[in-house]
Design a protein around this motif. Structure first.
Motif, PDB file in Angstrom:
ATOM      1  N   LEU A   5      39.194  21.495  90.487  1.00 50.02           N
ATOM      2  CA  LEU A   5      39.320  22.600  89.534  1.00 50.02           C
ATOM      3  C   LEU A   5      38.234  22.489  88.464  1.00 50.02           C
ATOM      4  O   LEU A   5      38.003  21.424  87.907  1.00 50.02           O
ATOM      5  N   HIS A   9      37.860  28.084  87.313  1.00 50.84           N
ATOM      6  CA  HIS A   9      39.190  28.198  87.897  1.00 50.84           C
ATOM      7  C   HIS A   9      40.236  28.401  86.801  1.00 50.84           C
ATOM      8  O   HIS A   9      41.157  29.204  86.950  1.00 50.84           O
ATOM      9  N   ALA A  10      40.098  27.664  85.731  1.00 50.11           N
ATOM     10  CA  ALA A  10      41.035  27.795  84.616  1.00 50.11           C
ATOM     11  C   ALA A  10      40.963  29.199  84.017  1.00 50.11           C
ATOM     12  O   ALA A  10      41.994  29.782  83.659  1.00 50.11           O
ATOM     13  N   LEU A  14      44.029  31.818  83.875  1.00 53.20           N
ATOM     14  CA  LEU A  14      44.425  32.397  82.594  1.00 53.20           C
ATOM     15  C   LEU A  14      44.412  33.923  82.660  1.00 53.20           C
ATOM     16  O   LEU A  14      45.322  34.586  82.149  1.00 53.20           O
TER      17      LEU A  14
END
Length: 88
Positions: A5, A9-10, A14
């Motif tokens: 990740l 990706h975060a 989100l």
């Protein structure tokens, strides 16, 4: 599993969360998650305090014989329902 990740990706995760829940509900969601974590932490800490500090002490106390003259009276079983009548 989570080693690959990255920041992108975060950001995508989100964005999906914002789309699902809406920006207006996110503070309430975060507040409830924080409150749940606080409750969980308190319960874990309370459970850890209930365990004896020295495990051998509880087993020694359980093996000490009780004087029958000072033993508590056994509970009397009742067969009554809501009336509260005890057998004589």
């Amino acid at each position: 599993m989570l080693q690959n990740l990255t920041g992108w990706h975060a950001l995508v995760i989100l964005a999906v969360i914002v789309l699902i829940f809406g920006a207006a509900k996110l503070p309430a969601l975060a507040r409830s998650v924080g409150q749940s974590m606080r409750i969980l932490k308190d319960e874990v800490r309370e459970n850890a305090d209930d365990t004896p500090a020295q495990p051998g002490v509880a087993s020694v106390a359980a093996s000490v014989p009780i004087d029958p003259a000072r033993a508590p009276a056994p509970a009397v079983p009742t067969t009554a329902g809501a009336g509260g009548v005890r057998p004589s």
